[in-house]
Design a protein around this motif. Structure first.
Motif, PDB file in Angstrom:
ATOM      1  N   MET A   1       0.836  -1.203   0.000  1.00  0.00           N
ATOM      2  CA  MET A   1       0.000   0.000   0.000  1.00  0.00           C
ATOM      3  C   MET A   1       0.869   1.250   0.000  1.00  0.00           C
ATOM      4  O   MET A   1       1.960   1.263   0.567  1.00  0.00           O
ATOM      5  CB  MET A   1      -0.914   0.010   1.229  1.00  0.00           C
ATOM      6  CG  MET A   1      -1.852  -1.174   1.317  1.00  0.00           C
ATOM      7  SD  MET A   1      -3.046  -1.252  -0.013  1.00  0.00           S
ATOM      8  CE  MET A   1      -4.225  -0.063   0.541  1.00  0.00           C
ATOM      9  N   VAL A   2       0.362   2.286  -0.644  1.00  0.00           N
ATOM     10  CA  VAL A   2       1.014   3.593  -0.637  1.00  0.00           C
ATOM     11  C   VAL A   2       0.235   4.466   0.332  1.00  0.00           C
ATOM     12  O   VAL A   2      -0.975   4.672   0.170  1.00  0.00           O
ATOM     13  CB  VAL A   2       1.034   4.216  -2.049  1.00  0.00           C
ATOM     14  CG1 VAL A   2       1.605   5.617  -2.004  1.00  0.00           C
ATOM     15  CG2 VAL A   2       1.828   3.337  -2.995  1.00  0.00           C
ATOM     16  N   LEU A   3       0.911   4.975   1.354  1.00  0.00           N
ATOM     17  CA  LEU A   3       0.297   5.809   2.373  1.00  0.00           C
ATOM     18  C   LEU A   3       0.581   7.269   2.063  1.00  0.00           C
ATOM     19  O   LEU A   3       1.716   7.632   1.772  1.00  0.00           O
ATOM     20  CB  LEU A   3       0.848   5.444   3.744  1.00  0.00           C
ATOM     21  CG  LEU A   3       0.803   3.951   4.099  1.00  0.00           C
ATOM     22  CD1 LEU A   3       1.576   3.678   5.369  1.00  0.00           C
ATOM     23  CD2 LEU A   3      -0.614   3.473   4.207  1.00  0.00           C
ATOM     24  N   TYR A   4      -0.460   8.098   2.120  1.00  0.00           N
ATOM     25  CA  TYR A   4      -0.293   9.513   1.811  1.00  0.00           C
ATOM     26  C   TYR A   4      -1.280  10.350   2.604  1.00  0.00           C
ATOM     27  O   TYR A   4      -2.231   9.826   3.177  1.00  0.00           O
ATOM     28  CB  TYR A   4      -0.469   9.765   0.310  1.00  0.00           C
ATOM     29  CG  TYR A   4      -1.861   9.481  -0.215  1.00  0.00           C
ATOM     30  CD1 TYR A   4      -2.815  10.489  -0.270  1.00  0.00           C
ATOM     31  CD2 TYR A   4      -2.217   8.225  -0.658  1.00  0.00           C
ATOM     32  CE1 TYR A   4      -4.087  10.232  -0.746  1.00  0.00           C
ATOM     33  CE2 TYR A   4      -3.473   7.964  -1.149  1.00  0.00           C
ATOM     34  CZ  TYR A   4      -4.413   8.974  -1.191  1.00  0.00           C
ATOM     35  OH  TYR A   4      -5.670   8.725  -1.661  1.00  0.00           O
ATOM     36  N   THR A   5      -1.053  11.655   2.624  1.00  0.00           N
ATOM     37  CA  THR A   5      -1.956  12.605   3.252  1.00  0.00           C
ATOM     38  C   THR A   5      -2.647  13.381   2.144  1.00  0.00           C
ATOM     39  O   THR A   5      -1.977  13.988   1.307  1.00  0.00           O
ATOM     40  CB  THR A   5      -1.184  13.570   4.177  1.00  0.00           C
ATOM     41  OG1 THR A   5      -0.447  12.792   5.123  1.00  0.00           O
ATOM     42  CG2 THR A   5      -2.121  14.506   4.901  1.00  0.00           C
ATOM     43  N   ASP A   6      -3.988  13.353   2.141  1.00  0.00           N
ATOM     44  CA  ASP A   6      -4.718  14.036   1.073  1.00  0.00           C
ATOM     45  C   ASP A   6      -4.737  15.547   1.289  1.00  0.00           C
ATOM     46  O   ASP A   6      -4.159  16.056   2.249  1.00  0.00           O
ATOM     47  CB  ASP A   6      -6.128  13.456   0.909  1.00  0.00           C
ATOM     48  CG  ASP A   6      -7.043  13.729   2.093  1.00  0.00           C
ATOM     49  OD1 ASP A   6      -6.714  14.555   2.950  1.00  0.00           O
ATOM     50  OD2 ASP A   6      -8.111  13.093   2.150  1.00  0.00           O
ATOM     51  N   GLU A   7      -5.404  16.264   0.392  1.00  0.00           N
ATOM     52  CA  GLU A   7      -5.424  17.727   0.445  1.00  0.00           C
ATOM     53  C   GLU A   7      -6.097  18.264   1.702  1.00  0.00           C
ATOM     54  O   GLU A   7      -5.864  19.386   2.109  1.00  0.00           O
ATOM     55  CB  GLU A   7      -6.136  18.277  -0.785  1.00  0.00           C
ATOM     56  CG  GLU A   7      -5.369  18.055  -2.061  1.00  0.00           C
ATOM     57  CD  GLU A   7      -6.124  18.561  -3.266  1.00  0.00           C
ATOM     58  OE1 GLU A   7      -7.274  18.147  -3.478  1.00  0.00           O
ATOM     59  OE2 GLU A   7      -5.545  19.391  -3.983  1.00  0.00           O
ATOM     60  N   ASN A   8      -6.942  17.449   2.334  1.00  0.00           N
ATOM     61  CA  ASN A   8      -7.649  17.861   3.550  1.00  0.00           C
ATOM     62  C   ASN A   8      -6.895  17.483   4.818  1.00  0.00           C
ATOM     63  O   ASN A   8      -7.396  17.685   5.916  1.00  0.00           O
ATOM     64  CB  ASN A   8      -9.048  17.242   3.572  1.00  0.00           C
ATOM     65  CG  ASN A   8      -9.883  17.708   2.410  1.00  0.00           C
ATOM     66  OD1 ASN A   8      -9.837  18.880   2.027  1.00  0.00           O
ATOM     67  ND2 ASN A   8     -10.631  16.800   1.814  1.00  0.00           N
ATOM     68  N   GLY A   9      -5.705  16.885   4.674  1.00  0.00           N
ATOM     69  CA  GLY A   9      -4.898  16.507   5.829  1.00  0.00           C
ATOM     70  C   GLY A   9      -5.245  15.144   6.402  1.00  0.00           C
ATOM     71  O   GLY A   9      -4.781  14.788   7.473  1.00  0.00           O
ATOM     72  N   LYS A  10      -6.055  14.366   5.699  1.00  0.00           N
ATOM     73  CA  LYS A  10      -6.465  13.045   6.172  1.00  0.00           C
ATOM     74  C   LYS A  10      -5.550  11.966   5.598  1.00  0.00           C
ATOM     75  O   LYS A  10      -5.226  11.984   4.418  1.00  0.00           O
ATOM     76  CB  LYS A  10      -7.909  12.786   5.739  1.00  0.00           C
ATOM     77  CG  LYS A  10      -8.500  11.535   6.299  1.00  0.00           C
ATOM     78  CD  LYS A  10      -9.958  11.403   5.922  1.00  0.00           C
ATOM     79  CE  LYS A  10     -10.507  10.088   6.438  1.00  0.00           C
ATOM     80  NZ  LYS A  10     -11.878   9.873   5.981  1.00  0.00           N
ATOM     81  N   GLN A  11      -5.142  11.013   6.460  1.00  0.00           N
ATOM     82  CA  GLN A  11      -4.297   9.907   6.019  1.00  0.00           C
ATOM     83  C   GLN A  11      -5.115   8.964   5.136  1.00  0.00           C
ATOM     84  O   GLN A  11      -6.240   8.602   5.485  1.00  0.00           O
ATOM     85  CB  GLN A  11      -3.753   9.132   7.209  1.00  0.00           C
ATOM     86  CG  GLN A  11      -2.690   9.890   7.979  1.00  0.00           C
ATOM     87  CD  GLN A  11      -1.348   9.832   7.283  1.00  0.00           C
ATOM     88  OE1 GLN A  11      -1.203  10.181   6.134  1.00  0.00           O
ATOM     89  NE2 GLN A  11      -0.346   9.394   8.012  1.00  0.00           N
TER      90      GLN A  11
END
Length: 74
Positions: free
Chosen positions: A48-58
């Motif tokens: 899995m690729v883990l990232y933070t979206d534009e709203n700051g949610k993981q």
């Protein structure tokens, strides 16, 4: 004079550190484009690729679903 130099140094250090966290773009196989904050991290154990979206949610997405990952130029 020392206070001015100290303030300028702190401001410059903050600017340099902020420049190190470039946003990235994930182009998905289904045609979607995701803009993410910072550099996504790959969890090799799960794929899995883990990232933070534009709203700051993981968020997490399967690495196989990503067509291309690139840094967003400022």
């Amino acid at each position: 004079m020392k206070k001015m130099l100290l303030m300028a140094s702190v401001l410059m250090a903050g600017t340099l550190l902020a420049g190190c966290t470039n946003n990235h773009i994930l182009h998905m196989n289904d045609g979607r484009t995701l803009v993410v904050q910072g550099k996504p991290q790959v969890d090799k154990a799960t794929g899995m690729v883990l990232y933070t979206d534009e709203n700051g949610k993981q968020q997490a997405v399967n690495q196989a679903d990503i067509k291309e990952m690139s840094a967003l130029d400022k």
